[in-house]
Each structure stands twice: as structure tokens, then as C-alpha cells.
Scaffold this active site. Structure first.
Site, PDB file in Angstrom:
ATOM      1  NE  ARG A 198      -3.627  -2.260   2.655  1.00 24.38           N
ATOM      2  CZ  ARG A 198      -3.374  -3.458   3.133  1.00 24.38           C
ATOM      3  NH1 ARG A 198      -2.160  -3.732   3.589  1.00 24.38           N
ATOM      4  NH2 ARG A 198      -4.319  -4.385   3.158  1.00 24.38           N
ATOM      5  CE1 TYR A 311      -7.258  -4.392  -3.190  1.00 24.21           C
ATOM      6  CE2 TYR A 311      -7.620  -6.198  -1.649  1.00 24.21           C
ATOM      7  CZ  TYR A 311      -7.551  -4.848  -1.917  1.00 24.21           C
ATOM      8  OH  TYR A 311      -7.766  -3.947  -0.907  1.00 24.21           O
TER       9      TYR A 311
END
Length: 324
Positions: A198, A311
Site C-alpha cells: 500500500r 483484488y
């Protein structure tokens, strides 16, 4: 405080007073009113030393005492702070926590849905529920969290956006100078595709947290508050070597600074509708071709393997090529 509502062909009476709750279904409205009045009288007769607090005050107490320990990164903290502002700025903030009913919370939810998406409303409800849970379990203001009885908005379909080849090329041209912050934001985006990390995790990388020889990046604190070691591909190491000497490695103070420069880079490259976090979709999709499910979940940091499906966005056309 008493509430009398129609309940099928009967009437439901609910009483909330001095932190005490009771409800009963009766045949007539008059009977429900009489029972509620009697129950309020009985509650008043009971000595109750339980403290009182408005929801607004509880939200501020939560911000000062609970939020710092919950916020593992600036993005989590920013999201909860935005939710807290909505709580304290609403008329519901003036009510005593012990008098808040599921109907009050449903009305609050519906007010939110007039201005935000169902997904955003879900996040706001999560924060409000956390406040009420603290009121229940930590501060002894209520016996049970009334949010548990409130219906949540229907979930929106998960995001499936991935960068196209053309977009990656345009971003590379716009971010070609790594001496500039936008250039380092481009390297960070490509590094995120290689690792699934991230923005705030990448911004937090330091010289001491990366072992280039063993090709491992150590993350001392991730979104869920735990540590994680991320294996690095040769391409990930090459990207790190493009960066000018700095500590933190990417030269950003935090994930917010990285994201701000990412948006500037995206605007310069004329790329629309792509978020930095979409790199995680691309990363999981690519890595699924190299790692088994358990290894992929460990690398990405998901304890629940089903979360990987959020994802994993490989297209049918891409799968068809793999079948050849």
C-alpha cells in the site's frame, strides 16, 4: 424515553431510561402506552448511578482515547476522523447515548445515503458502531450496541480497475525524472505493482527496512497493526536502485505525501479513473500466476484467503491465453 410502533397487527412498546431498556408487544396501542408508562415509572424507581453522555461527547472521547490506538496508518485515521465529523455534526450528536434507538440510527443512515455512496455510508456506520461499542464495553454507558439491529446498505460491486499498458507508458513518460517527487511517485506505483504494498507502507520504507541481498522488505506496522515481511522480485530491487539516496527510500514523509504526488503525476499523464490502490489489483492478478494461494495471501497480508478475490481481476481473455 418510550417508543410506540405498529408491529404487524399489534403494537410494540420500547422504553429507554437511565441506561435501562425494555420492550413488549401488546394487542392494542392503549395497552402498549399503559405498559410503557408503568415501565418508565419502575425504571425511575431503580437507583441507577450510571453516568450519562451525549453521542457528540462520546465521539470526542473516542477520538482522543480510542482512535490513536486503532489508527495503524494515516489513511485509516483520516477515514475515521471524517466519519467522526459526520457524527458530531449531526442532530443525533445531541442525544444521550442511552436513549439512542435502532430507529434513530436508521434515520441517521438514511440521511447519509442522500449524499454519499452505500460503501461510504457503511464506513461511517462502522465508525459510529465502534463508538457505541466503546460506550457499551469500555465506559458502561449502555447495555448493548443498538447498531447491531440496524440494516446495512447493500454492498456496491468491488472495484476491478487495473492500469492499461498505454496508461503505464504515459505515467512513465510523465514521471521520468526520479529527482522530482512525481518521478518517485511513478517508481512507487510500479513498485506497488511488483509487491502489492500500500501507499503508506511504501512511503514508510527506510534503508534499514530493506535487505537487498535477501530481497525482503520488513514492514514494522501494516494496516491491521501487525508486522509483515514482503519478498521482493528482481524488478522491485531494480526500481529501488533507480531512486536517489534518501531515507525514507522514496523521500516521502508519509502515505499522504506520496498520494498527493501520485495525483499530480496522474494529471500530467492525462490518466483518468485510476487510483494508486488499483496497483494492488494489478499486483495480485500478476502474482497469482507465480505464487500459490497461501503464498500470495502471506505476501499481500490477507489472513482471509477469500479477500484475495477482491483484488484478483484476471480477464477471461488473459485466462484463455494461459490455456494454450
Amino acid at each position: 424515553m418510550a417508543s410506540i410502533r405498529k408491529y404487524g397487527d399489534k403494537w410494540r412498546a420500547e422504553v429507554y431510561r437511565n441506561g435501562q431498556r425494555a420492550s413488549k408487544v401488546l394487542r392494542t396501542k392503549r395497552a402498549a402506552q399503559d405498559w410503557a408508562s408503568r415501565q418508565e415509572f419502575l425504571f425511575g424507581e431503580v437507583s441507577d448511578s450510571r453516568p450519562t453522555m451525549t453521542l457528540g461527547a462520546a465521539a470526542r472521547k473516542y477520538e482522543l482515547e480510542v482512535l490513536p490506538s486503532r489508527a495503524a496508518n494515516w489513511n485509516t485515521q483520516g477515514s475515521e476522523l471524517a466519519s467522526l465529523r459526520l457524527v458530531t455534526g449531526d442532530e443525533l450528536a445531541e442525544k444521550d447515548v442511552a436513549s439512542i434507538t435502532p430507529a434513530d440510527l436508521s434515520a441517521w443512515r438514511d440521511r447519509r445515503l442522500k449524499t454519499v455512496s452505500p460503501a461510504s455510508a457503511q464506513r461511517y456506520m462502522n465508525t459510529l458502531s465502534s463508538i457505541l461499542t466503546s460506550c457499551e464495553k469500555d465506559w458502561g454507558l449502555i447495555d448493548a450496541n443498538p447498531m447491531r439491529k440496524v440494516r446495512r446498505p447493500a454492498a456496491t460491486p468491488p472495484r476491478k480497475r487495473r492500469p492499461t499498458t498505454d496508461e503505464i507508458e504515459r505515467l512513465a513518460v510523465a514521471g521520468s525524472d526520479v529527482q522530482m517527487a512525481m518521478g518517485r511517485a511513478h517508481v512507487a506505483f510500479m513498485f506497488a505493482i511488483e509487491t502489492g504494498m500500500r501507499a503508506n507502507e511504501i512511503a514508510g520504507l527506510t534503508v534499514s527496512s530493506v535487505n537487498a541481498d535477501q530481497r525482503v522488505a520488513h514492514l514494522p506496522r501494516t494496516k491491521n497493526g501487525e508486522t509483515r515481511d514482503v519478498p521482493l522480485s528482481r524488478e522491485a530491487i531494480r526500481l529501488l536502485n533507480l531512486l536517489p539516496p534518501a531515507d525514507p527510500l522514496f523521500g516521502f514523509a508519509d502515505g499522504r505525501a506520496l498520494s498527493n504526488n501520485w495525483y499530480l503525476l496522474k494529471a500530467k499523464a492525462a490518466v483518468e479513473g485510476l487510483n494508486f490502490h488499483d496497483s494492488r489489483h494489478e499486483a495480485v492478478t500478476r502474482l497469482s500466476r507465480k505464487l500459490d494461494v497461501l503464498a500470495l495471501a502471506r505476501m499481500i497480508g490477507h489472513k482471509n484467503i477469500r479477500e484475495l478475490m477482491t483484488y484478483y481481476n484476471e480477464t477471461a481473455e488473459e485466462l484463455a491465453v494461459r490455456l494454450d
